[in-house]
Design an enzyme around this catalytic site. Structure first.
Site, short mmCIF file in Angstrom:
data_model
loop_
_atom_site.label_atom_id
_atom_site.label_comp_id
_atom_site.label_asym_id
_atom_site.label_seq_id
_atom_site.Cartn_x
_atom_site.Cartn_y
_atom_site.Cartn_z
CB ILE A 64 -4.34 -3.64 4.71
CG1 ILE A 64 -4.85 -4.63 3.65
CG2 ILE A 64 -2.92 -3.96 5.10
CD1 ILE A 64 -3.99 -4.66 2.39
CG ASP A 65 -7.65 0.88 6.52
OD1 ASP A 65 -8.07 0.30 7.53
OD2 ASP A 65 -6.94 1.90 6.55
NE ARG A 66 -14.79 -0.47 1.77
CZ ARG A 66 -15.26 0.22 0.72
NH1 ARG A 66 -15.47 -0.39 -0.42
NH2 ARG A 66 -15.52 1.50 0.83
CB THR A 68 -5.00 -0.23 2.12
OG1 THR A 68 -5.22 1.02 2.77
CG2 THR A 68 -3.50 -0.46 1.97
NE ARG A 165 -6.63 6.28 5.68
CZ ARG A 165 -7.82 5.77 5.98
NH1 ARG A 165 -7.93 4.53 6.44
NH2 ARG A 165 -8.91 6.50 5.81
#
Length: 227
Positions: A64-66, A68, A165
């Site tokens: 998962i993104d930094r 998130t 997103r």
């Protein structure tokens, strides 16, 4: 912005949800990087896991993104990683997120728009709806709406890069705090170069994207694995 943030042993232990000899599930806080970086083992979740569990190697089953927060699963050996990653590739995994969107949604919305590289954006990672993109389906279910915002439960079986997103932007209800989608492209580029500025304060209602990975379920031959 927490660039160069280093994970302590106590922090790492406090993030653990469940652990076996083969894998470890963590509730990742925002601003922590998943992938190994050049700044040392304690600068990423994978590096910290390898260090604090004294493993030769460990493997992200998904990322998962930094910015998130939420569930991350790390396999402690190649065999477990391969088995779980095959499950992801076969779409036998179900992910549930919580997000805060701009605008007020009154009913459930299903977005099925193929995603691919946004060739018009100077941001290399940005995704957009493209005719030749990869299949992506996202379901946004409003749980509460007020003050120009909506809290949504987000479901998906595909896990394309930036899927939630990009689909949120496509339906004109971007995720609050998103620096890439629903805002001018220079906002992200400036953030990367100099960090948070007065312009970010003016254009963003939150210092990080309001996205949380709440639950992940793997459909395995020997029964479901729920995290």
């Amino acid at each position: 912005t927490n660039w160069g943030y280093e994970i302590t042993s106590d922090e790492f232990e406090s993030w653990i949800q469940d652990e076996t000899g083969d894998w470890i599930s963590l509730d990742k806080p925002p601003m922590v990087v998943c992938h190994p970086s050049k700044k040392g083992p304690r600068s990423s979740l994978v590096g910290a896991c390898r260090l604090f569990r004294q493993l030769e190697a460990c493997h992200l089953v998904f990322r998962i993104d930094r910015e998130t927060s939420g569930v991350v699963l790390i396999a402690k050996n190649r065999e477990t990683a391969s088995r779980l990653q095959r499950t992801v590739e076969k779409r036998n995994v179900h992910k549930e997120y919580i997000a805060i969107l701009a605008g007020e949604l009154s009913e459930k919305v299903t977005v099925e728009v193929p995603l691919g590289r946004d060739l018009e954006s100077p941001i290399v990672a940005k995704q957009a709806g493209t005719a030749d993109g990869k299949t992506a389906l996202t379901v946004f279910e409003p749980r509460a709406a007020a003050g120009g915002l909506t809290l949504v439960r987000v479901g998906m079986t595909t896990g394309r890069q930036h899927q939630i997103r990009a689909h949120a932007e496509w339906m004109k209800h971007p995720v609050i705090g998103d620096k890439i989608y629903g805002v001018p492209p220079d906002l992200f580029l400036t953030f990367i170069e100099v960090g948070w500025t007065e312009r970010h304060d003016a254009l963003l209602a939150h210092r990080r994207q309001a996205l949380h990975a709440r639950r992940v379920t793997f459909d395995l031959p020997d029964g479901p694995l729920c995290l």
